[in-house]
Scaffold this motif. Structure first.
Motif, PDB file in Angstrom:
ATOM      1  N   ARG A  84      43.242  50.494  44.694  1.00  0.00           N
ATOM      2  CA  ARG A  84      41.949  51.725  44.782  1.00  0.00           C
ATOM      3  C   ARG A  84      41.513  52.225  43.838  1.00  0.00           C
ATOM      4  O   ARG A  84      40.253  52.440  43.778  1.00  0.00           O
ATOM      5  CB  ARG A  84      42.483  52.966  45.504  1.00  0.00           C
ATOM      6  CG  ARG A  84      41.770  54.729  46.021  1.00  0.00           C
ATOM      7  CD  ARG A  84      42.419  55.664  46.430  1.00  0.00           C
ATOM      8  NE  ARG A  84      43.487  56.044  46.058  1.00  0.00           N
ATOM      9  CZ  ARG A  84      45.024  56.516  46.576  1.00  0.00           C
ATOM     10  NH1 ARG A  84      44.346  57.257  47.825  1.00  0.00           N
ATOM     11  NH2 ARG A  84      46.170  56.764  46.231  1.00  0.00           N
ATOM     12  N   GLU A  85      42.123  52.694  42.498  1.00  0.00           N
ATOM     13  CA  GLU A  85      41.406  53.048  41.230  1.00  0.00           C
ATOM     14  C   GLU A  85      40.658  52.046  40.517  1.00  0.00           C
ATOM     15  O   GLU A  85      39.307  52.215  40.218  1.00  0.00           O
ATOM     16  CB  GLU A  85      43.120  52.988  40.514  1.00  0.00           C
ATOM     17  CG  GLU A  85      43.766  54.109  40.396  1.00  0.00           C
ATOM     18  CD  GLU A  85      44.322  53.988  39.538  1.00  0.00           C
ATOM     19  OE1 GLU A  85      44.774  53.992  38.475  1.00  0.00           O
ATOM     20  OE2 GLU A  85      45.602  55.442  39.562  1.00  0.00           O
ATOM     21  N   ARG A  86      40.914  50.937  40.808  1.00  0.00           N
ATOM     22  CA  ARG A  86      40.150  50.060  40.643  1.00  0.00           C
ATOM     23  C   ARG A  86      37.999  50.095  41.375  1.00  0.00           C
ATOM     24  O   ARG A  86      37.405  49.929  40.620  1.00  0.00           O
ATOM     25  CB  ARG A  86      40.138  48.423  40.563  1.00  0.00           C
ATOM     26  CG  ARG A  86      39.079  47.749  40.317  1.00  0.00           C
ATOM     27  CD  ARG A  86      38.925  47.244  38.712  1.00  0.00           C
ATOM     28  NE  ARG A  86      38.189  46.660  38.565  1.00  0.00           N
ATOM     29  CZ  ARG A  86      37.067  46.139  38.181  1.00  0.00           C
ATOM     30  NH1 ARG A  86      37.150  47.587  36.663  1.00  0.00           N
ATOM     31  NH2 ARG A  86      36.197  45.188  37.312  1.00  0.00           N
ATOM     32  N   ALA A  87      38.176  50.239  42.971  1.00  0.00           N
ATOM     33  CA  ALA A  87      37.393  50.391  43.884  1.00  0.00           C
ATOM     34  C   ALA A  87      35.955  51.243  43.211  1.00  0.00           C
ATOM     35  O   ALA A  87      35.029  51.325  42.934  1.00  0.00           O
ATOM     36  CB  ALA A  87      37.416  50.656  44.657  1.00  0.00           C
ATOM     37  N   LEU A  88      37.041  52.782  42.558  1.00  0.00           N
ATOM     38  CA  LEU A  88      36.655  54.310  42.003  1.00  0.00           C
ATOM     39  C   LEU A  88      36.028  53.506  40.871  1.00  0.00           C
ATOM     40  O   LEU A  88      34.468  53.634  40.885  1.00  0.00           O
ATOM     41  CB  LEU A  88      37.231  55.005  41.823  1.00  0.00           C
ATOM     42  CG  LEU A  88      37.247  55.444  43.416  1.00  0.00           C
ATOM     43  CD1 LEU A  88      39.045  56.339  43.155  1.00  0.00           C
ATOM     44  CD2 LEU A  88      36.653  56.218  44.161  1.00  0.00           C
ATOM     45  N   GLU A  89      36.460  52.886  40.547  1.00  0.00           N
ATOM     46  CA  GLU A  89      36.228  52.456  38.612  1.00  0.00           C
ATOM     47  C   GLU A  89      34.393  51.646  38.506  1.00  0.00           C
ATOM     48  O   GLU A  89      33.856  51.801  38.014  1.00  0.00           O
ATOM     49  CB  GLU A  89      37.062  51.934  37.333  1.00  0.00           C
ATOM     50  CG  GLU A  89      36.495  51.114  36.628  1.00  0.00           C
ATOM     51  CD  GLU A  89      37.666  50.359  35.788  1.00  0.00           C
ATOM     52  OE1 GLU A  89      37.448  49.912  34.953  1.00  0.00           O
ATOM     53  OE2 GLU A  89      39.526  50.663  36.296  1.00  0.00           O
ATOM     54  N   LEU A  90      34.701  50.306  39.436  1.00  0.00           N
ATOM     55  CA  LEU A  90      33.840  49.816  40.135  1.00  0.00           C
ATOM     56  C   LEU A  90      32.254  50.627  40.979  1.00  0.00           C
ATOM     57  O   LEU A  90      31.205  50.058  39.778  1.00  0.00           O
ATOM     58  CB  LEU A  90      33.955  48.462  40.631  1.00  0.00           C
ATOM     59  CG  LEU A  90      34.680  47.022  39.822  1.00  0.00           C
ATOM     60  CD1 LEU A  90      35.068  46.225  41.411  1.00  0.00           C
ATOM     61  CD2 LEU A  90      33.971  46.672  38.943  1.00  0.00           C
ATOM     62  N   LEU A  91      33.356  51.080  41.396  1.00  0.00           N
ATOM     63  CA  LEU A  91      31.811  52.167  41.677  1.00  0.00           C
ATOM     64  C   LEU A  91      31.162  52.878  41.064  1.00  0.00           C
ATOM     65  O   LEU A  91      29.740  53.653  40.588  1.00  0.00           O
ATOM     66  CB  LEU A  91      32.274  53.095  42.902  1.00  0.00           C
ATOM     67  CG  LEU A  91      31.162  54.100  43.240  1.00  0.00           C
ATOM     68  CD1 LEU A  91      30.432  53.047  44.337  1.00  0.00           C
ATOM     69  CD2 LEU A  91      31.668  55.258  45.124  1.00  0.00           C
ATOM     70  N   ALA A  92      31.850  53.940  40.172  1.00  0.00           N
ATOM     71  CA  ALA A  92      31.277  55.004  38.857  1.00  0.00           C
ATOM     72  C   ALA A  92      30.253  54.074  38.088  1.00  0.00           C
ATOM     73  O   ALA A  92      29.814  54.706  37.254  1.00  0.00           O
ATOM     74  CB  ALA A  92      32.415  55.605  37.791  1.00  0.00           C
TER      75      ALA A  92
END
Length: 225
Positions: free
Chosen positions: A35-43
């Motif tokens: 989840r954290e990596r997905a949010l990081e990539l999205l940002a």
């Protein structure tokens, strides 16, 4: 004394004019088991897209975030749910006023990693003077028609009873094209292994503005009856 004869007509105007703005919708997506990596990539991808748009200066009039979604993708293992990955999307609505940059902007934006671009939608501004001109021409058309009818029976117009606006619309555009992005980086260096994509030539769509009015006039007694 009998009432004066009436002439009721509808005036119309159809104007074909070039568009004033063009709108695009850019959606960036990120997906990762964490989840954290997905949010990081999205940002990161959202910021890269915004920087790309800011690089066109005043040619891009407005950038607005119109949608955001982050959710888990689930799968079933026996009777239990398990998170397979996390997916996030951000949608940016873009208004472009400089059509000269449009082909380059579209190509570079659509070249972003997991990026989808929808458009273009060609538009007139709601405050465009074209709408006023169409209404005025429709009113003049109503007067001309009424005069023709009165003249046909040997009379002439003597006064205006009513002038009503019955509609002002712009043509509905066909469904927009969709540009699917290739899985490559959004920002590229020219002359490297992955050069920036060539501009996509786009032709502005003519805007057709319709205006209609209804009018009622008094006229003199006809002489041809």
């Amino acid at each position: 004394m009998s009432a004066a004869p009436l002439v009721s007509v509808r005036g119309e105007a159809n104007l074909e004019v070039p568009p004033e703005i063009v709108q695009l919708a850019i959606t960036v997506t990120a997906r990762d088991p964490g989840r954290e990596r997905a949010l990081e990539l999205l940002a990161q991808r959202n910021e890269e897209c915004r920087r790309l748009l800011e690089g066109y200066g005043e040619g891009v009039e407005r950038v607005e975030t119109s949608g955001l979604a982050v959710y888990p993708e689930l799968r079933w293992l026996g009777r239990r749910e398990q998170v397979r990955a996390y997916r996030g999307t951000v949608r940016l609505d873009v208004t472009v006023v400089d059509f000269a940059i449009l082909g380059d902007l579209v190509a570079r934006a659509a070249d972003g990693d997991l990026t989808t671009l929808n458009g273009p939608w060609w538009r007139l501004r709601p405050s465009s003077p074209v709408h006023r001109r169409a209404r005025q021409e429709a009113a003049r058309d109503a007067v001309a028609r009424a005069r023709e009818y009165a003249d046909a029976v040997g009379g002439h117009l003597t006064g205006l009873v009513e002038l009503a606006d019955v509609g002002l619309t712009t043509d509905v555009h066909p469904p927009p094209q969709v540009f699917a992005a290739a899985p490559v980086g959004l920002a590229r260096a020219r002359g490297g292994e992955a050069p920036e994509p060539p501009p996509i030539e786009l032709e502005p769509q003519v805007q057709v503005v319709h205006a209609r009015v209804e009018a009622r006039f008094t006229m003199s007694e006809p002489e041809a009856l």
